[in-house]
Write an enzyme that holds these catalytic residues in place. Structure first.
Site, PDB file in Angstrom:
ATOM      1  CE  LYS A 552      -1.761  -1.474   3.983  1.00 39.84           C
ATOM      2  NZ  LYS A 552      -3.194  -1.301   3.992  1.00 39.84           N
ATOM      3  CE  LYS A 558      -2.181   4.100   3.164  1.00 39.27           C
ATOM      4  NZ  LYS A 558      -3.536   3.508   3.056  1.00 39.27           N
ATOM      5  CB  THR A 660     -10.055  -1.066  -1.476  1.00 44.44           C
ATOM      6  OG1 THR A 660      -8.956  -0.215  -1.816  1.00 44.44           O
ATOM      7  CG2 THR A 660     -11.306  -0.232  -1.305  1.00 44.44           C
ATOM      8  CE  LYS A 664      -8.342  -3.752  -4.610  1.00 39.50           C
ATOM      9  NZ  LYS A 664      -7.565  -2.523  -4.884  1.00 39.50           N
TER      10      LYS A 664
END
Ligand code: 26V
Length: 817
Positions: A552, A558, A660, A664
């Protein structure tokens, strides 16, 4: 007029023979080559043409039926569409994968090699742009009348190279060899005006003396599942307008004229690769206005072709703002209606509030767009005036409803009055929209509790949630043929259009044969990923080790750094006890850092430094390997995600709007280690908490700690493994050639630690031990992986788009689609 029958087009055939013939034909007649002279690129283009030919008829039919049914359409305005490669997706949608491959083979063409050189439109930064691409896929699959509008950047997201462990950015000139998937539509060209000044002529406000740029449309077709319909993605490219340049040209200054031309064409030159801050860059504002103005002119042209006035505009048109980047659409629609079409102010404003809706994608203070008034005044004087008018209208309402609340006035105004006066684009978007949504349940709640709390009290009916989703066509069917085949064998193939069917896998969790085939598929994908790692980094990893992946954008929130702290800790623990029964692990990172984001770049460097030390340590062997895969992008994600065992979704609670990537990975049978954040929460609830590794503080605890003015050092002082990891890092154990390289970084961790890595560290490391424990039991692990796959039905973007269509846009699927 010639007989309409003369225009009846035979749909092209799809047998191996048809396709072989078509490829040879396109090679000669469209590409202008023959077999001996054809390069790989020529073959790729021939195949592109063949596939494009096959979406033309369904595309025409989609447009024609929207037209014939006079359907209300949605226009999805987004600065970014991160579509990734188009070819395989379209081939699968047309159902010609096998025959096309065979046809290529007959011609002596290696299909897989062609796919490898397909240009990749990287016209987005990350989550927001990729979501827009999944949404178009779902709109096409559901047969919803709509379009995407954006910018045809000449340079997409930069390519990331790693040099001596550090990120180097290279321009991504993705159009260099041409792009046969797109269709230039010069007949759809609009003048975009900038600068100039306003002149009051009686009641009228006239905008004069502008510098103009032309926006020209380029269309691509986005085919839905089984080609149920095809949605248009219309991207605008800037071309100089003749007018300005002629002056210089006539003075004989040809070079100057061409330079000016270059200058005005800069507006669609390059994607801004920073999804964190807008630097108040004028070019960025020009980009935003550029595509919004072209799109609105296009939308109104389409309307006026059929209707003589705008009375029904809101019954025909819904316009969605993907974040605030297209918020200038609000004053632009006002301008077009008032100045060009003589609609009354009140009527125009009512239309706006019926037409617009807006999605917020981040609560992060620094990512909330504001523009200096001085800048808007200079670049778009008419729009600044309209924003003032809208603000006056809005504040009159505030005053009417809450006459004594002056603080409310100041807080909700579209203009921020502190310091340099600025327009708050989020406020403009909320005021103009009939619906405002967040992208996960938690995020939508926090949105109304924090940044929009005043507006939520004024307009409670406006706010709602639409949890994100992903398209299972690209992210399972295309990216993971091995697992798809296993699923097909057990529940048939129709899950691709109805993802809830994956729940039918649940009764199979204890079926050892099924478990084995799921495991085999994973192993096959891990092998593929192992080869990719070797090719792109030279590192040999053990394909049977636990593949632990965080892929990402690199962002402090994060917390890639928390992952690194765990890696360092594990390294130290293995060194201390090399004979303990360690579960072999490969920790894989991927992601780009914004070019001006120094901390993110330092984290990339740190990952490389740690990897160098760990991977070279003879005591580690297979027990621990660290890999950074360069240039993370959609096509790489399609290989990385299916090969992951463990998905790292470890943002500080309350900061990741949805995520998202998390969806996945889980859809591809990875287990998640994650915080109680974004869509992780809903995923855990659907999958079952016992199949999800949740750790760490929740949003309220994060807020509480932050409120207390907490001391990160206390965690350091009471946890040996943590202090050991930080100390070694600080003293240069991973950067012996420059021992102070991470001194500042560790200081920041110990002194401020804004994203609270230290409070979550112990829980994270303990949770990773539980991961090891489960991985030691292959059957139990695979059971959990199956529960993850089976629980992902709700996270298809088809579900998301159905909700947008019925609750926000109020549009319906076309008949016969
Ligand atoms: C922000 C900015 C700020 C100004 C300069 C240019 C620029 C370009 C892009 C962005 C987008 C940041 C917001 C974003 O991508 N949010 C992500 O949206 C995903 C889809 O809803 C969501 O899953 C992620 O959690 C969220 O971080």
């Amino acid at each position: 007029m010639p007989d309409a029958d003369l225009f009846q087009i035979e749909p092209p055939g799809n047998t191996v023979e048809d396709l072989r013939h078509a490829i040879a034909d396109r090679l000669v007649y469209a590409v202008g080559k023959d077999r001996p002279s054809a390069t790989q690129r020529d073959w790729l283009f021939a195949v592109f043409h063949v596939v494009r030919d096959r979406i033309m008829n369904p595309w025409r039919e989609s447009l024609a039926s929207a037209d014939a049914q006079n359907a209300k359409r949605v226009y999805y305005l987004s600065m970014e569409f991160l579509t990734g490669r188009a070819l395989t997706n379209a081939i699968l949608s047309a159902g010609i994968f096998e025959p096309l491959k065979e046809a290529c083979a007959l011609l002596g063409v290696d299909f897989d090699a062609l796919i490898d050189i397909e240009p990749e439109p990287g016209l987005g930064n990350g989550g927001l742009g990729r979501l827009a691409a999944c949404f178009l896929d779902s709109m096409a699959t559901l047969g919803l009348p709509g379009m995407g509008y954006g910018i045809r950047y000449e340079y997409g997201m930069f390519a990331q190279r790693i040099e001596l462990g550090q990120q180097v950015e290279e321009p991504d000139y993705w159009l260099v060899n041409g792009y046969p998937w797109e269709l230039m539509r010069p007949e759809f060209s609009y003048t975009i005006r900038y600068g100039g000044h306003l002149v009051l002529k009686g009641e009228k406000c006239v905008w004069e003396d502008t510098n103009d740029v032309i926006a020209t449309a380029y269309d691509t077709g986005v085919p839905g599942h089984e080609m149920r319909s095809v949605v248009t993605l219309r991207l605008w490219s800037a071309r100089a307008s003749g007018g300005v340049n002629l002056d210089a040209f006539n003075r004989g200054d040809y070079i100057q004229a061409v330079e000016d031309k270059n200058h005005s064409e800069n507006v669609s030159r390059v994607l801004y690769p920073d999804d964190r801050t807008d630097h108040g860059r004028e070019l960025r504002l020009r980009q935003e206005y550029f595509f919004v103005s072209a799109s609105l002119q296009d939308i109104l042209r389409r309307h006026i072709k059929k209707h003589s006035d705008f009375v029904q505009l809101a019954d025909r048109v819904a316009i969605h703002l993907n974040d605030t980047h297209p918020a200038l659409a609000v004053p632009e629609l006002m301008r077009l209606l008032l100045d060009e079409h003589k609609v009354e102010w009140e009527e125009a404003w009512t239309l706006c509030t019926q037409i617009f809706s807006y999605t917020n994608h981040t609560l992060m203070e620094e990512a909330l767009e504001t523009w200096p008034i001085e800048l808007i005044n200079r670049v778009l004087p008419r729009h600044m005036r309209l924003i003032y008018d809208i603000n006056a209208h809005f504040l009159a309402e505030v005053h009417h409803r809450f006459p004594h609340d002056h603080a409310l006035f100041r807080r909700t105004s579209l203009i921020e009055e502190r310091g340099v006066r600025r327009v708050r684009m989020a406020h403009l978007s909320v005021v103009a929209s009939h619906k405002v949504n967040g992208v996960s349940a938690l995020h939508s709640q926090l949105m109304v509790d924090t940044i929009f709390s005043d507006f939520a009290q004024m307009y409670p009916e406006r706010f709602c949630n639409k949890t994100n989703g992903i398209t299972p066509r690209r992210w399972l069917s295309q990216a993971n043929p091995s697992l798809s085949a296993v699923i097909d064998r057990h529940i048939g193939p129709t899950w691709r259009g109805d993802l809830d069917q994956l729940a039918q896998l649940r009764p199979l969790v204890d079926d050892t044969q099924f478990q084995e085939s799921v495991r085999d598929a994973k192993q096959h994908n891990k092998q593929r990923l192992t080869e990719l790692i070797a090719r792109s980094t030279g590192i040999q990893v053990n394909p049977t080790s636990l593949f632990d992946v965080q892929a990402k954008r690199i962002h402090e929130y994060k917390r890639q750094l928390l992952n690194v702290l765990h890696v360092i800790t594990r390294y130290h623990l293995i060194l201390a006890q090399p004979q303990a029964p360690w579960v072999p692990r490969t920790v894989i990172f991927g992601g780009k850092a914004a070019s001006a984001y120094d901390m993110a770049k330092l984290i990339i460097r740190l990952i490389h430094d740690v990897a160098r030390v760990v991977n070279a340590d003879p005591l580690m062997g297979d027990r621990l390997k660290v890999v950074f895969l360069p240039n993370y992008r959609v096509s790489l994600a399609e290989v990385i995600i299916p090969g992951a065992d463990l998905s790292e979704q470890i943002s500080t609670a309350g900061t990741e709007a949805s995520g998202t990537g998390n969806m996945k990975f889980a859809l591809n049978g990875a287990l998640t280690i994650g915080t109680w954040d974004g869509a992780n929460i809903e995923m855990a609830e659907h999958v079952g908490l016992e199949h999800f590794f949740i750790f760490g503080h929740r949003t309220e605890q994060v807020a509480e700690l932050r409120g207390q003015g907490y001391a990160p050092r206390s965690y350091y002082e009471t946890n040996f493994d943590l202090s050991n990891a930080i100390d070694r890092l600080a003293e240069g154990a991973f950067s012996p050639e420059e021992p102070d390289r991470y001194r500042h970084l560790t200081q920041v961790l110990l002194d401020s630690d804004y994203y609270q890595l230290l409070p979550d560290y112990a829980a994270y490391v303990a949770c990773q031990e539980r991961v090891d424990e489960l991985y030691r039991q292959p059957a139990a692990w695979t059971r959990s992986a199956i529960h993850n796959i089976a629980g992902m039905g709700a996270f298809t973007s088809d579900r998301t788009i159905r909700e947008y269509a019925s609750e926000i846009w109020r549009i319906q699927a076309l008949d016969g689609q």
